[in-house]
Structures are given as structure tokens and as C-alpha cells.
Design an enzyme around this catalytic site. Structure first.
Site, PDB file in Angstrom:
ATOM      1  N   ARG A  55      -8.435 -27.074  27.002  1.00 18.07           N
ATOM      2  CA  ARG A  55      -8.993 -25.936  26.255  1.00 18.07           C
ATOM      3  C   ARG A  55      -9.028 -26.284  24.764  1.00 18.07           C
ATOM      4  NH1 ARG A  55      -5.688 -22.096  24.754  1.00 18.07           N
ATOM      5  NH2 ARG A  55      -4.632 -21.915  26.756  1.00 18.07           N
ATOM      6  N   LYS A 205     -30.813 -25.366  25.807  1.00 15.22           N
ATOM      7  CA  LYS A 205     -32.260 -25.500  25.651  1.00 15.22           C
ATOM      8  C   LYS A 205     -32.636 -26.974  25.413  1.00 15.22           C
ATOM      9  CE  LYS A 205     -32.130 -21.147  26.355  1.00 15.22           C
ATOM     10  NZ  LYS A 205     -31.103 -20.457  25.658  1.00 15.22           N
TER      11      LYS A 205
HETATM   12  C1  LIG Z   1     -32.592 -18.776  20.036  1.00 11.20           C
HETATM   13  C2  LIG Z   1     -31.472 -18.577  21.007  1.00 11.20           C
HETATM   14  N1  LIG Z   1     -30.216 -18.480  20.551  1.00 11.20           N
HETATM   15  C3  LIG Z   1     -29.166 -18.295  21.392  1.00 11.20           C
HETATM   16  C4  LIG Z   1     -29.356 -18.175  22.755  1.00 11.20           C
HETATM   17  C5  LIG Z   1     -28.176 -17.946  23.657  1.00 11.20           C
HETATM   18  O1  LIG Z   1     -27.821 -19.134  24.289  1.00 11.20           O
HETATM   19  P1  LIG Z   1     -27.121 -19.221  25.735  1.00 11.20           P
HETATM   20  O2  LIG Z   1     -28.068 -18.663  26.731  1.00 11.20           O
HETATM   21  O3  LIG Z   1     -26.844 -20.685  25.885  1.00 11.20           O
HETATM   22  O4  LIG Z   1     -25.867 -18.408  25.667  1.00 11.20           O
HETATM   23  C6  LIG Z   1     -30.649 -18.272  23.275  1.00 11.20           C
HETATM   24  C7  LIG Z   1     -30.868 -18.149  24.734  1.00 11.20           C
HETATM   25  O5  LIG Z   1     -31.972 -17.971  25.192  1.00 11.20           O
HETATM   26  C8  LIG Z   1     -31.728 -18.478  22.382  1.00 11.20           C
HETATM   27  O6  LIG Z   1     -33.000 -18.567  22.828  1.00 11.20           O
END
Ligand SMILES: Cc1ncc(COP(=O)(O)O)c(C=O)c1O
Length: 385
Positions: A55, A205
Site C-alpha cells: 500500500r 485512457k
Molecule cells: C478527463 C477525465 N478525467 C478523469 C476521469 C476519471 O478517470 P477514471 O475513470 O480513471 O477514474 C475521466 C474518466 O473518464 C476523464 O475523462
């Protein structure tokens, strides 16, 4: 944290920083250290590397963090179990009851939900502003404002904020600037170099890049912030597992080549949509008519792989297009090698319905993948009719 020599190019840092061959076995790829705990030399004494419990720290995660920091040109990166966990850590580290933050009018719905539905219960207040309008931001900043939270490009309307100007405004008001760099990635934009204090990522992403892992990261040059974030992450436990860190690190290695192809394909698609009779508006910062085009050209290497558009015939037609493609998969998320299509109003951004962040009902969002561009265009044209 290893700070790579500036002379190494982005592609080289993505493949080598934090990723030296394993000294014991020579393994070229950083191993998946699938262990929760580490043998200690004596009571209270850890061995080389200071690992004691996963952790707190794990070697696969450390490799990912060193590579991420190098790509953002930063001193520190911390990996989290998701993008939202990374954002949550930033918000809870930098804000206290009575504090206020300024939020872009078009941030990711989940970020808005976290602030609006969770943080406000802990005495944090927020204002929403169009971050491309610097006067509006200046007016929104109050004496108790501690953060300005920016996405550029934004999700899903691909709005562009001038990061350098925003950083100056935030700092003049005694606040920090956070940039969610998920859409651009460090290949296209490095916000810390433009004056931002903190970068957050959903590594789910483009950084992971293959739609097979959820993760997040926070990047900063501040030693103090790094210590506070590290403390909170260890205290609350929002860490990625070793395999998730490894998958993300594996994705990072090809980020540069993937982003070039995402940009090539997205540019072609945006241009084709811009002259399509069924499309009333295209949102893509690479188009000369985009209001943020000049700013994007100044602060980004290229314009990214996300394209949104309004269907000329309204919501029902937009829903039909989203459900009518064959190659573009109807799904949330973005940034993978495969193309995705979605209807933000009913899907990713349903949580902002009725708020100041509501998106047009006729909006369709594309995450343009790295397939053959001709095939993608034919698929979209088929669905648009
Ligand atoms: C621009 C953006 N920031 C943050 C997030 C949140 O990320 P996660 O889904 O990995 O928690 C997303 C998710 O779609 C996003 O598109």
C-alpha cells in the site's frame, strides 16, 4: 525520484526511464512485483529500496511513477487506483473546510460529481466558470479560493483554456492551478512547463492506451505536495495493484506512436464531419474555426484523438448514430487503440444533467482509435446516412 536528463527525447524516456533491466535476473521488462509485503533485515529495518508494504510502495508502481514524472517533465508522480482516486487525493490534500475552488464549466462529469456531491459536505464551496474567458475566471476567484481546476481540451466539448494565463490568474489570487491532462497526454501538452502546479491523469485512457486497465496519477514539482499526497494515499489506500501498474507502464512505451496515429485519424474525421450535411457543429481544436485553435496550437504539439459533434437532426438522431456504427464501439471511456462512440448526455455526462455543466442533447463523442482511417470514415458515414 529520478529526473531524466533533458536531452533524452519523449519516446526514449517512455521506454527507459525507471525501467532499467532487473539487476538480479537481467529481465529487460520491469517485473510484476505481485507481493503485498517485503522481508525486513531486522525489526524496524527495511532492505535496499525501502519497501515494506505494497500500500505504501511497490517496485512496479515505482517504475511507472518514474516514467510518468519523466514524461511530464516533473520531479514527482504518484500512481492511484483510478483517475477519480487521483483527483480525490488532490482535492483532499489541497482543500480544507471553508475553502473554495473554481471549476471549468465543462469538466468530466465524475469530477463535478465528486466536488458537488461529496466535497461540499465537507464544507468546500465551488464556482463554475468558462475557463476560456479569463475575465470570468478573475471574477470567480475569491480570497478563499485555493484551486482552479482545469481540463484542456475538455471532456466532451473539446474546449481550450490558456494554461499559462490561467496559472498567472490562479497564482495572483493565491490559488493553485490543477490541469487534468487526460485528453492531451504529456506527448501533446506538458502543463507544469506552462505554469500549472499539479497535473492529474486518468491513466485508464491514452496512457494505458488499450482499454484494459483503470488507473490514475498525480504529477507535481512540489516536494511538499508530493509528501502530502503520498501521506494521504498511504493513509487512505487508493493504490493500483502491481499488474495494473505494469499494464499502464507497458502502454506508456508506445504512447508517442499511438498519439501520432490518433491525431492523424481524428484530424481526417473532424474535417470530414465539418462538411457533412447531417452535422451541425464539430468540436475539434485542430479545426481553424475552433475558438481555441490558436491557443491549442500554442500549447499543444497536435490536437488529440477526441472529436465531438452535434447531429443536425437532434437527440434521437444522435442516439441512432451512436448505436448505428459497426467499427466504432458504443462504450464509455476513451483513449484506447479501438474507436469508441457514445452519447454524453445519456452516458458519460448523465451525472451533470440539470447542472451548469449540462451538455447538448444532440452531442455525439468519438474517441478516434488507430484503425485504418478509411474504414473509420466509411463506418461513420454509414451510420450518419
Ligand atoms: C478527463 C477525465 N478525467 C478523469 C476521469 C476519471 O478517470 P477514471 O475513470 O480513471 O477514474 C475521466 C474518466 O473518464 C476523464 O475523462
Amino acid at each position: 525520484m529520478v529526473h531524466d536528463p533533458a536531452h533524452l527525447g519523449f519516446e526514449t524516456r517512455a521506454i527507459h526511464t525507471g525501467q532499467k533491466p532487473d539487476p538480479r535476473t537481467g529481465a529487460v521488462i520491469v517485473p510484476i512485483y505481485q507481493t503485498s509485503t517485503y522481508a525486513q533485515d531486522g525489526v524496524g529495518g527495511t532492505r535496499e529500496g525501502d519497501y515494506e508494504y505494497s500500500r505504501t510502495a511497490n517496485p512496479t508502481r515505482t517504475a511507472l511513477e518514474e516514467a510518468l514524472a519523466a514524461l511530464e517533465g516533473a520531479r514527482h508522480a504518484l500512481a492511484f487506483g483510478s483517475g477519480m482516486a487521483a483527483s480525490d487525493a488532490v482535492l483532499r490534500t489541497t482543500l480544507r473546510p471553508g475553502d473554495h475552488l473554481v471549476l471549468g464549466n465543462d469538466v468530466y462529469g465524475g469530477t463535478f460529481r465528486l466536488i458537488d456531491k461529496v466535497l461540499t459536505h465537507w464544507g468546500v464551496d465551488y464556482s463554475v466558470a468558462h475557463l476560456s474567458d479569463l475575465d470570468e475566471v478573475r471574477t470567480a476567484i475569491r480570497p478563499e479560493t485555493k484551486l482552479v481546476w482545469c481540463e484542456s481540451p475538455t471532456n466532451p466539448l473539446l474546449g481550450i483554456a490558456d494554461i499559462t494565463a490561467l496559472a498567472e490568474l490562479a497564482h495572483a489570487g493565491g490559488a493553485r492551478l490543477v490541469v487534468d491532462n487526460t485528453f492531451a497526454t504529456p506527448y501533446l501538452q506538458t502543463p507544469l512547463e506552462l505554469g500549472a502546479d499539479i497535473v492529474v491523469h486518468s491513466t485508464t485512457k491514452y496512457l494505458g492506451g488499450h482499454s484494459d486497465v483503470v488507473g490514475g496519477a498525480v504529477v507535481t514539482d512540489s516536494d511538499e505536495l508530493r509528501e502530502q499526497l503520498f501521506f494521504l494515499r498511504n493513509a487512505s489506500g487508493a493504490v493500483p495493484g502491481a499488474f495494473d501498474a505494469w499494464l499502464t507502464l507497458r502502454g506508456l512505451k508506445t504512447l508517442a506512436v499511438r498519439m501520432e496515429r490518433h491525431c492523424d485519424n481524428a484530424e481526417l474525421i473532424a474535417e470530414a464531419l465539418a462538411v457533412h450535411p447531417k452535422v451541425s457543429r464539430v468540436y475539434y481544436p485542430g479545426l481553424a474555426e475552433h475558438p481555441g485553435h490558436a491557443t491549442a496550437a500554442k500549447q499543444m504539439r497536435r490536437f488529440g484523438g477526441m472529436v465531438s459533434f452535434n447531429h443536425a437532426d437532434g437527440e434521437q438522431a444522435a442516439l441512432e448514430v451512436a448505436a448505428g456504427t459497426r467499427l466504432f464501439v458504443l462504450a464509455e471511456s476513451l483513449g484506447g487503440v479501438e474507436s469508441l462512440i457514445e452519447h454524453p448526455g445519456r452516458m458519460t455526462h448523465a451525472s451533470v444533467a440539470g447542472s451548469l455543466l449540462q451538455v447538448p442533447a444532440e452531442l455525439v463523442r468519438l474517441s478516434v482509435g488507430i484503425e485504418n482511417a478509411r474504414d473509420l470514415l466509411a463506418d461513420l458515414n454509414g451510420a450518419l446516412g
